[in-house]
Design a protein around this motif. Structure first.
Motif, PDB file in Angstrom:
ATOM      1  N   ASN A 408      20.713  60.773 -52.773  1.00 56.73           N
ATOM      2  CA  ASN A 408      21.385  61.109 -51.627  1.00 56.73           C
ATOM      3  C   ASN A 408      21.416  62.466 -51.310  1.00 56.73           C
ATOM      4  O   ASN A 408      21.120  63.290 -50.246  1.00 56.73           O
ATOM      5  CB  ASN A 408      22.977  60.696 -51.326  1.00 56.73           C
ATOM      6  CG  ASN A 408      22.837  59.179 -51.175  1.00 56.73           C
ATOM      7  OD1 ASN A 408      22.687  58.887 -50.107  1.00 56.73           O
ATOM      8  ND2 ASN A 408      23.346  58.528 -52.135  1.00 56.73           N
ATOM      9  N   ARG A 459      27.487  50.972 -52.793  1.00 53.96           N
ATOM     10  CA  ARG A 459      26.284  51.263 -51.828  1.00 53.96           C
ATOM     11  C   ARG A 459      25.589  52.602 -51.861  1.00 53.96           C
ATOM     12  O   ARG A 459      24.426  52.563 -51.786  1.00 53.96           O
ATOM     13  CB  ARG A 459      26.998  51.179 -50.403  1.00 53.96           C
ATOM     14  CG  ARG A 459      27.559  49.757 -49.990  1.00 53.96           C
ATOM     15  CD  ARG A 459      28.059  49.933 -48.541  1.00 53.96           C
ATOM     16  NE  ARG A 459      29.168  50.860 -48.111  1.00 53.96           N
ATOM     17  CZ  ARG A 459      30.563  50.591 -48.370  1.00 53.96           C
ATOM     18  NH1 ARG A 459      30.856  49.148 -48.854  1.00 53.96           N
ATOM     19  NH2 ARG A 459      31.376  51.473 -47.971  1.00 53.96           N
ATOM     20  N   LYS A 463      21.582  53.326 -52.795  1.00 55.07           N
ATOM     21  CA  LYS A 463      20.615  54.246 -52.127  1.00 55.07           C
ATOM     22  C   LYS A 463      20.091  55.343 -52.960  1.00 55.07           C
ATOM     23  O   LYS A 463      19.090  55.639 -53.008  1.00 55.07           O
ATOM     24  CB  LYS A 463      21.514  54.793 -50.914  1.00 55.07           C
ATOM     25  CG  LYS A 463      20.589  55.761 -49.899  1.00 55.07           C
ATOM     26  CD  LYS A 463      21.619  56.012 -48.935  1.00 55.07           C
ATOM     27  CE  LYS A 463      20.596  57.148 -47.894  1.00 55.07           C
ATOM     28  NZ  LYS A 463      21.457  57.835 -46.628  1.00 55.07           N
ATOM     29  N   ASP A 466      17.233  53.919 -54.729  1.00 56.55           N
ATOM     30  CA  ASP A 466      16.178  53.680 -54.060  1.00 56.55           C
ATOM     31  C   ASP A 466      15.643  55.080 -53.623  1.00 56.55           C
ATOM     32  O   ASP A 466      13.954  55.051 -53.768  1.00 56.55           O
ATOM     33  CB  ASP A 466      16.544  52.866 -52.741  1.00 56.55           C
ATOM     34  CG  ASP A 466      17.054  51.493 -52.970  1.00 56.55           C
ATOM     35  OD1 ASP A 466      16.705  50.987 -53.831  1.00 56.55           O
ATOM     36  OD2 ASP A 466      17.812  50.885 -51.790  1.00 56.55           O
TER      37      ASP A 466
END
Length: 523
Positions: A408, A459, A463, A466
């Motif tokens: 992120n 969550r 992310k 990924d």
């Protein structure tokens, strides 16, 4: 004499990261001699920070070298104690260790004209005032030794250990002021001065990549300072074997010494000596001696500005997640192997880590980025273990801390600072990031980790993973044998609010130990 030749290169330490070997304080005197004779280290660090090390250990180590070896402490082998912090532990313990340094020097002066202990390390340094206060006490201890024993020693110098992000970003000013103040106090010009940089604690509070960038920023600034003043600056770099703690092992040595050019001394911690082969340890030492002479690439002002903004973004994303999993980390860490004699965490003689100080960071970065960092920092102090057990606990649920918040944050950097800055980060400022992540992904299993995590963390971490897989083209999964052990770690067996029964504790502790053996370090 060339700069690289005036500082010890290999410092053996008492870090409790070994899996296979518990080392009692009574055995640490022999460990010091082994470090010199078996591993050919230049230096040994008796450790009193948060550790139940007897005050007379300094005396015992010096005596052991004099009586049983041909090495002369202070001449061709160095003994450099890490004293307790007067603010984080208590001043009484600090002064007692200083008294033991004076005693060790008193006992050795009959056998050698060389003073045995000439330096000591001050942990968790945040201000020049802390160092000067400790240096003042060392002067006073020397004066007491002269008065009571008619023994005069050269005042051992205090080495600041800087191990938080704010301190690392402001290392140049701290060290310059400290050198100037120390010269005035001791009434002498310092031809050389050492600074200790710690990787682990800055990673614990801001995450792996922010920590690495902060360390590199400090190294760059200190090497620049050396060129401006008439003092050689020797940088000790404290690193463990896992990426989160520095990634110092034989396999990663080329990356490590390329990343951290400019350092003068490395730490050889317990795991690298006892859980890696003797041949690997010796090869690392040989490699280090060849490579500890490089100079870092100089950062211009634009690069420095980008780095500070990146560090703030990375720290923000990391802290948004880590505060939600603190109870789980603390619970698991209490079951990790205890490999040295430590003080009780949070007692009157121990300490807990405080909320990271960020005012010296937010004042340097963009306003919008500073605001996000401020919002991410928890309002109350979290109960975290020391960095070794913190790292080990997260690896033990399938969540290597290297990945927390990172994907992120990289996406934020790309959007907020720009594509050029993003590319510079992964190609220039920290080119071995991908290698570190490839290592960490070998222990990553979010299906196992999710059982211990709240929904928000699940969550956010999915992310992260990924994004990282996409950026660094990572396609491998967790090691199968490690995953089998992760399956045993069930959250219902490890509850922060209740003590597991003896049989359950035994199963968990055995599983944690087996996973640590695969990693070849506690954390």
């Amino acid at each position: 004499m060339r700069r690289k030749d005036i500082f010890p290169k290999i410092m053996c330490t008492q870090h409790p990261d070994s899996v296979s070997k518990y080392i009692a304080t009574q055995k640490e005197v022999e460990e010091a001699v082994e470090a010199a004779l078996k591993y050919e280290c230049d230096e040994y660090m008796p450790d009193y920070e948060g550790k139940a090390t007897p005050y007379h250990q300094n005396v015992q180590i010096v005596s052991k070298f004099i009586e049983e070896t041909d090495l002369i402490p202070g001449n061709n082998f160095y003994i450099t104690p890490r004293v307790p912090s007067a603010t984080q532990e208590n001043r009484f313990r600090q002064i007692m260790v200083m008294m033991s340094i004076a005693e060790a020097n008193y006992n050795s002066h009959e056998f050698s004209s060389t003073q045995a202990i000439t330096e000591l390390i001050h942990p968790m340094t945040s201000t020049t005032e802390e160092i000067i206060e400790s240096q003042k006490h060392m002067v006073e201890v020397g004066e007491l030794a002269k008065k009571e024993f008619q023994f005069e020693m050269e005042t051992p110098r205090v080495i600041p250990l800087i191990e938080d992000v704010q301190g690392l970003l402001n290392a140049e000013a701290t060290v310059e002021n400290t050198i100037s103040s120390t010269e005035k106090m001791l009434d002498q010009d310092l031809d050389k001065y050492r600074v200790f940089i710690g990787k682990s604690d800055s990673a614990l509070s801001f995450g792996h990549v922010a920590s690495a960038l902060s360390c590199k920023y400090a190294i760059n600034e200190l090497c620049g300072l050396e060129k401006k003043i008439d003092t050689n600056i020797g940088i000790i770099f404290g690193a463990g074997t896992l990426p989160f703690r520095g990634h110092l092992n034989r396999q990663n040595a080329p990356n490590f010494f390329e990343e951290y050019k400019g350092i003068s001394t490395i730490t050889l911690q317990s795991a690298i000596r006892f859980n890696h082969s003797e041949n690997e340890s010796r090869e690392l030492i040989k490699y280090a001696r060849e490579k500890l002479s490089g100079s870092p690439e100089t950062y211009d002002q634009n690069a420095k500005t980008d780095l500070i903004n990146m560090i703030a973004i990375l720290g923000s994303r990391y802290n948004q997640v880590i505060q939600h999993i603190a109870p789980t980390v603390s619970c698991i860490s209490s079951l990790m192997p205890q490999q040295r004699d430590r003080l009780i965490h949070g007692s009157s003689t121990g300490y807990s880590r405080e909320i990271p100080e960020i005012s010296g960071i937010t004042s340097l970065c963009r306003k919008d980025i500073a605001e996000e960092l401020e919002k991410s920092i928890p309002s109350e102090m979290l109960s975290f273990p020391r960095a070794i057990k913190f790292t080990g606990a997260l690896y033990s649920i399938g969540l290597p801390p290297e990945v927390i918040g990172l994907g992120n944050a990289l996406e934020d950097i790309r959007k907020t600072i720009g594509e050029d800055a993003f590319e510079a980060l992964i190609q220039k400022y920290f080119p071995s990031m991908g290698s570190d992540l490839n290592f960490a992904f070998g222990y990553l299993d979010l299906r196992s980790a999710d059982r211990f995590l709240p929904a928000f963390a699940q969550r956010s971490l999915q992310k992260d993973v990924d994004i990282l897989k996409d950026i660094f083209d990572i396609d491998h999964d967790c090691d199968p044998s490690y995953r089998k052990l992760l399956e045993i770690m069930q959250p219902e067996l490890i509850r922060p609010d209740e003590q597991p029964d003896e049989n359950v504790s035994h199963i968990i502790e055995s599983t944690l130990l087996q996973m640590a053996k695969i990693r070849r370090t506690v954390g």
